[in-house]
Design a protein around this motif. Structure first.
Motif, PDB file in Angstrom:
ATOM      1  N   ILE A 272       2.765   9.779  56.687  1.00 20.78           N
ATOM      2  CA  ILE A 272       2.349  10.000  58.113  1.00 20.78           C
ATOM      3  C   ILE A 272       2.478   8.600  58.899  1.00 20.78           C
ATOM      4  CG2 ILE A 272       0.198  10.290  59.522  1.00 20.78           C
ATOM      5  CD1 ILE A 272      -0.752  12.135  57.091  1.00 20.78           C
ATOM      6  N   GLU A 273       2.271   7.633  58.230  1.00 16.33           N
ATOM      7  CA  GLU A 273       2.293   6.303  59.029  1.00 16.33           C
ATOM      8  C   GLU A 273       4.099   6.200  59.378  1.00 16.33           C
ATOM      9  OE1 GLU A 273       1.015   3.018  56.471  1.00 16.33           O
ATOM     10  OE2 GLU A 273      -1.061   3.748  56.528  1.00 16.33           O
ATOM     11  N   ARG A 274       4.869   6.454  58.315  1.00 21.60           N
ATOM     12  CA  ARG A 274       6.291   6.215  58.748  1.00 21.60           C
ATOM     13  C   ARG A 274       6.410   7.276  59.921  1.00 21.60           C
ATOM     14  NH1 ARG A 274       6.491   5.621  53.058  1.00 21.60           N
ATOM     15  NH2 ARG A 274       6.850   7.794  53.038  1.00 21.60           N
TER      16      ARG A 274
ATOM     17  N   ALA B 251       4.707  15.452  48.496  1.00 23.26           N
ATOM     18  CA  ALA B 251       5.338  16.704  48.260  1.00 23.26           C
ATOM     19  C   ALA B 251       4.620  17.755  48.657  1.00 23.26           C
ATOM     20  CB  ALA B 251       5.085  16.278  46.510  1.00 23.26           C
ATOM     21  N   HIS B 252       3.236  18.066  48.898  1.00 26.05           N
ATOM     22  CA  HIS B 252       2.402  18.933  49.564  1.00 26.05           C
ATOM     23  C   HIS B 252       2.893  19.177  50.971  1.00 26.05           C
ATOM     24  CE1 HIS B 252      -0.187  17.807  45.962  1.00 26.05           C
ATOM     25  NE2 HIS B 252       0.371  18.877  45.652  1.00 26.05           N
TER      26      HIS B 252
ATOM     27  N   LEU C 270       5.070  14.808  66.145  1.00 21.05           N
ATOM     28  CA  LEU C 270       5.541  16.325  65.816  1.00 21.05           C
ATOM     29  C   LEU C 270       5.963  16.303  64.336  1.00 21.05           C
ATOM     30  CD1 LEU C 270       8.292  16.774  68.754  1.00 21.05           C
ATOM     31  CD2 LEU C 270       6.086  17.606  68.669  1.00 21.05           C
ATOM     32  N   PRO C 271       5.728  17.546  63.755  1.00 16.68           N
ATOM     33  CA  PRO C 271       6.361  17.846  62.116  1.00 16.68           C
ATOM     34  C   PRO C 271       7.720  17.397  62.018  1.00 16.68           C
ATOM     35  CG  PRO C 271       5.242  19.812  63.294  1.00 16.68           C
ATOM     36  CD  PRO C 271       5.317  18.747  64.363  1.00 16.68           C
ATOM     37  N   ALA C 272       8.320  17.384  62.717  1.00 16.60           N
ATOM     38  CA  ALA C 272       9.693  16.895  62.590  1.00 16.60           C
ATOM     39  C   ALA C 272       9.511  15.198  62.256  1.00 16.60           C
ATOM     40  CB  ALA C 272      10.728  17.033  63.739  1.00 16.60           C
ATOM     41  N   HIS C 273       8.899  14.698  63.056  1.00 18.57           N
ATOM     42  CA  HIS C 273       8.636  13.235  62.729  1.00 18.57           C
ATOM     43  C   HIS C 273       7.901  12.928  61.562  1.00 18.57           C
ATOM     44  CE1 HIS C 273       8.325  12.953  67.177  1.00 18.57           C
ATOM     45  NE2 HIS C 273       9.547  12.338  67.147  1.00 18.57           N
TER      46      HIS C 273
ATOM     47  N   ILE D 291       8.519  11.642  55.476  1.00 23.83           N
ATOM     48  CA  ILE D 291       8.481  12.016  54.160  1.00 23.83           C
ATOM     49  C   ILE D 291       9.850  11.441  53.616  1.00 23.83           C
ATOM     50  CG2 ILE D 291       8.524  13.929  52.430  1.00 23.83           C
ATOM     51  CD1 ILE D 291       6.433  15.238  54.547  1.00 23.83           C
ATOM     52  N   VAL D 292      11.025  11.621  54.271  1.00 26.15           N
ATOM     53  CA  VAL D 292      12.287  11.377  53.552  1.00 26.15           C
ATOM     54  C   VAL D 292      12.539   9.888  53.699  1.00 26.15           C
ATOM     55  CG1 VAL D 292      13.011  13.526  53.946  1.00 26.15           C
ATOM     56  CG2 VAL D 292      13.882  11.792  55.536  1.00 26.15           C
ATOM     57  N   ARG D 293      11.864   9.080  54.431  1.00 20.82           N
ATOM     58  CA  ARG D 293      12.088   7.566  54.332  1.00 20.82           C
ATOM     59  C   ARG D 293      11.385   6.852  53.177  1.00 20.82           C
ATOM     60  NH1 ARG D 293      11.750   5.743  60.596  1.00 20.82           N
ATOM     61  NH2 ARG D 293      13.588   6.545  61.451  1.00 20.82           N
TER      62      ARG D 293
END
Length: 162
Positions: A105-107, A32-33, A118-121, A126-128
């Motif tokens: 981060i792993e996903r 969430a952060h 990248l931050p987009a990854h 996060i959303v997965r």
């Protein structure tokens, strides 16, 4: 094992995530952060993907607040008419990365698929998530995580991968 480059942009998101965690008095940095950090946005692709789904920093914060209230109701706290006191900021930024952030981060690294992470990854990572605070907050806000993932793919010029 493939080495993944963690550049200054991911480092900046992690630092912003630490600030978000500190501001709410959290002991660890959670997904969430990191989502709040991405929404606050220095990374254009992640920010545009979130904005396209109707999520800016304040909208993410509101969704997380709704999830918190929903969780309180689920355990029997029904009188939410009184304003909860604001969280007390922690004296320093948490150094520990929590379980939900580690999994995100792993996903995200898997989503990068040998490219620069990248931050987009990270946003995809996060959303997965299938369980936890962020997916509950997104559901309550009426946000489809797959839509965010498609938006990230469009921003990066790639097909969304599962």
């Amino acid at each position: 094992m493939v080495a993944i480059k963690i550049g200054k942009h991911i480092t900046a998101v992690l630092e912003r995530g630490r600030e978000e965690a500190r501001a709410e008095g959290a002991g660890t940095v959670e997904a969430a952060h990191l989502l709040l950090a991405l929404a606050a946005g220095e990374n254009a692709a992640a920010c545009r993907a979130l904005a396209g789904a109707g999520l800016d920093h304040e909208a993410v914060r509101a969704a997380l607040r709704r999830e918190f209230e929903h969780s309180l109701r689920a355990v029997g706290v029904t009188d939410l008419t009184r304003q909860l006191p604001p969280p007390s900021p922690a004296p320093r930024r948490p150094a520990q990365i929590g379980a939900s952030a580690k999994l995100a981060i792993e996903r995200g690294v898997r989503a990068a698929a040998r490219a620069e992470f990248l931050p987009a990854h990270l946003l995809v990572g996060i959303v997965r998530a299938e369980a936890g605070t962020v997916p509950r907050a997104l559901r309550l806000a009426g946000i489809d995580p797959a839509d965010i993932e498609r938006r990230v793919a469009a921003e990066l010029g790639a097909e969304p991968a599962r």
